[in-house]
Design an enzyme around this catalytic site. Structure first.
Site, mmCIF file in Angstrom:
data_model
loop_
_atom_site.group_PDB
_atom_site.id
_atom_site.type_symbol
_atom_site.label_atom_id
_atom_site.label_comp_id
_atom_site.label_asym_id
_atom_site.label_seq_id
_atom_site.Cartn_x
_atom_site.Cartn_y
_atom_site.Cartn_z
ATOM 1 C CG ASP A 192 -1.946 -1.060 1.194
ATOM 2 O OD1 ASP A 192 -1.949 -1.811 0.187
ATOM 3 O OD2 ASP A 192 -2.742 -1.165 2.137
ATOM 4 C CE LYS A 250 -8.907 3.822 7.379
ATOM 5 N NZ LYS A 250 -8.616 2.665 6.530
#
Ligand code: IVH
Length: 708
Positions: free
Chosen positions: A42, A130
């Protein structure tokens, strides 16, 4: 237009670079969102994205509507029905500054937008995890789950209701709520232990493994076949709402989550109503506290989400482009990074498994500097096409061993040649390395002789079902081995009370007890002793069968005296329930002189057991096919597989599943596959059905009658 300097790239090359970045981003977004098979970490994707953003910022004339920066990526897969969201599914702004300043910046922004001054009290926030999975919208009508959709591009998602229904945590009916419409939003994710189990299963079955829990979860949700989804253990946490009709939404985010929890929806307990950013009760404190226990959480998170708690304030803050001003994701250091493989070494585990380990150029990942990562086994290495010198993605999540997830290469490797070799001898004890047919793992055959397996071997020998040494548990074994007191099984019997009592936290009395227990263990039985040796595949039942069949252990220097120690593979195969793999494993064990030596030394130390002459049940040895191993492949003209097997076994032969040097005959029928190739390669005798019947002395005509 402007003056060109050599430091400033001309517009043409900027345009080229922009086109190149867009192409790369599109490719990687497709890999990530649509195929669930990312090729870069990512962080690398973010870097490319930011580079494009910066170029477009500097050259607004080159910005186009179809640039990846201008839209939310992720397309609808063929096969799922597209569903337009009643309320768009937005994303949140990410604060990439992983330090405390990230939280301060968000709080300052919120205060500014709300026109608060230093004199005003702290803003109240809901702080929560998250989750690293994929966003799902659950639509409940009159309290019943009627539809589940993915986020898709935020406007239109995919209908994945059937798959989501397989997740046990998600209630099909809400408790105590009959609202006309209640859309619950949350994250579907996979727990790390479930992920590890899934990958292990895939690895064992030679199937595809997943790079991380998020991709495994995303893949499972977007499976066209719900029967596959149900085999992929998924979990869920709710964190928000979509369309709501006929329900009074509580005035704060935290109260809303409490209400969802009361309806039976899973809501994480790791959340806090924080006052401002600073101080122990603030956002920073929560970010740090969760950061400290991130590794111990049973699932992956990639940050914390802060949300302004009061809904009226949320409404006042509103949205900027597609992100709410009242929420932010405050990241943690990434769990995946790029680095280079400098070498590949072998590690020997407690069970003798040889694991290839990549020695890496040090890289900071998941909060620590990583220098080694597991490659699991030779087959995984081949599948991932890893070579020394490669640039790879390493992943470290939780307290687990870092892992090489994939190789990054611009061009797909058409032909892959390993530049690493599995050693033929154990790097610890030099015993031969073996891999059984159908097994993925290479193993050291040294067993109790191998230092890497020493503790395990001692514990196995001392356990109740083996010779039983009462009081010799894990802690003591650690002390004995780490302190260098015991290196081999026989040395167990050489420790005196004095040496034992000198150990840390060992009273004279306990030392005396251990010595007595050792003394007592010397009077044992052959099955217990055999089992205690820790020969691979020899469990209690096999040990009993072996003891009964051979009656005695045998002596190292008396090959003609018989006993288990000197039994050939053929003789071992004659034992009830002993197949080729077990027989070979026993033979390999005693073929290593040091293992026979251990038996002799244990005898010399006084370990004894009653013996008897071989029992008479070994008539199999007199059958014509005794000691011959057959492998069947392909379809025979008239004989079924089971039939052929029965005929062979009736004459004392064995039927094995795979071809090896040890195979005597390969019986090949129509459409015989790789086994036939292998047999030819090894130069084995290959026969057809006719040849088999001839070997067994069976008249082909005599068979037909029986099949009616
Ligand atoms: S709230 C309007 N809360 O992060 C706010 N999102 O870019 C909508 N996520 O796609 C999102 N944990 O899948 C929210 N506690 C949480 C979350 C969360 C994970 C994901 C979500 C979304 C992305 C936001």
């Amino acid at each position: 237009m402007g003056v060109e300097t050599s430091a400033m790239p001309n517009d043409e090359s900027v345009a080229e670079r922009i086109a190149q970045l867009r192409e790369q981003l599109q490719h990687h977004a497709h890999q990530y969102y649509t195929l669930d098979a990312p090729q870069i970490p990512d962080t690398e994707y973010d870097r490319l994205f930011q580079a494009l953003e910066a170029l477009e910022e500097a050259h607004p004339e080159l910005r186009t509507a179809d640039s990846p920066t201008q839209r939310v990526l992720g397309q609808v897969l063929d096969g799922f029905t597209p569903v337009r969201h009643a309320v768009p599914m937005l994303s949140i702004r990410t604060e990439t500054d992983t330090e405390a300043t990230g939280a301060l910046a968000f709080d300052a922004r919120v205060r500014r937008e709300l026109r608060l001054t230093d004199a005003d009290p702290p803003v109240e926030y809901g702080a929560e995890l998250k989750f690293d999975g994929l966003a799902i919208n659950l639509r409940y009508e009159q309290g019943l789950l009627v539809q589940a959709t993915t986020r898709g591009d935020g406007e239109v998602g995919e209908d994945v209701t059937q798959n989501i229904r397989t997740i046990r945590q998600i209630p099909h009916r809400l408790k105590g709520v009959k609202a006309e419409v209640l859309e619950v939003r949350g994250e579907v994710y996979m727990r790390r232990d479930d992920f590890d189990k899934l990958n292990e299963r895939q690895r064992d079955q030679g199937g595809k493994t997943f790079v991380n829990p998020r991709n495994a979860a995303a893949g499972a949700v977007r499976q066209l076949d719900p029967n596959i989804t149900v085999q992929r253990p998924l979990s869920f946490f709710a964190y928000g709402l979509g369309d709501v009709q006929g329900w009074n939404v509580p005035p704060t985010h935290s109260a809303m989550l409490d209400a969802l929890q009361a309806m039976g929806l899973p809501v994480s307990d790791e959340r806090l109503v924080a006052q401002g950013a600073d101080g122990p009760a603030g956002l920073i404190g929560f970010h740090q506290a969760i950061g400290a226990k991130r590794d111990q959480l049973p699932f992956d998170i990639d940050g914390i989400v802060y949300k302004v708690n009061r809904r009226d304030l949320q409404d006042r803050l509103g949205f900027v482009s597609r992100e709410p001003r009242w929420a932010v994701a405050h990241k943690y250091p990434a769990q995946e990074q790029l680095t280079q493989v400098e070498a590949i070494d072998i590690q020997v585990g407690r069970t003798g498994k040889l694991t290839p380990v990549a020695r890496l150029k040090p890289v900071f990942v998941g909060g620590v500097t990583v220098t080694n990562a597991t490659l699991h086994n030779l087959f995984e290495m081949r599948r991932k096409r890893v070579r020394v010198g490669d640039t790879v993605i390493v992943r470290r999540a939780g307290d687990v061993i870092p892992e090489v997830v994939s190789v990054v290469s611009a061009v797909p490797r058409a032909s892959y040649v390993l530049n690493f070799r599995m050693p033929r001898h154990c790097p610890i004890c030099q015993s031969t390395v073996e891999r059984e047919p159908g097994e993925m793992n290479h193993r050291c055959s040294g067993g109790l002789f191998c230092a890497a397996q020493r503790k395990q071997a001692l514990l196995h020998f001392a356990q109740r079902r083996a010779v039983e040494v009462e009081g010799l548990g894990e802690k003591l074994v650690d002390q004995l081995v780490d302190g260098g007191l015991v290196r081999t099984l026989p040395e167990l019997y050489k420790m005196g009370v004095a040496k034992l009592a000198a150990l840390d936290r060992m009273a004279d009395k306990s030392a005396q007890n251990i010595v007595s227990a050792l003394e007592k263990s010397k009077q044992t039985t052959l099955p217990r002793f055999l089992f205690g040796l820790g020969i691979r595949h020899v469990g209690e039942a096999t040990a009993k069968d072996l003891a009964k069949h051979f009656g005695k252990m045998g002596h190292k220097d008396d090959e003609n005296g018989g006993g288990v120690m000197h039994a050939s593979v053929e003789q071992l195969l004659a034992v009830k329930d002993v197949g080729p793999i077990v027989a070979q494993s026993i033979r390999t064990f005693f073929d290593q002189a040091h293992n026979c030596e251990v038996v002799e030394q244990l005898r010399a130390a006084g370990v004894t057991w009653p013996e008897h002459e071989p029992s008479a049940e070994a008539d199999a040895a007199s059958l014509p096919m005794f000691g011959k191993t057959f492998v069947l492949t392909g379809t025979l003209p008239t004989l079924g597989r089971e039939e052929a097997k029965a005929l062979i076994e009736a004459q004392g032969g064995k039927v094995a599943g795979s071809v090896s040097k040890k195979t005597t005959y390969v019986v090949a029928g129509a459409e015989a596959g790789s086994k036939l190739d292998k047999a030819q390669e090894l130069g084995l005798t290959i026969v057809d059905q006719e040849g088999l019947l001839a070997l067994l002395n069976i008249e082909p005509g005599s068979l037909q009658d029986g099949s009616a």
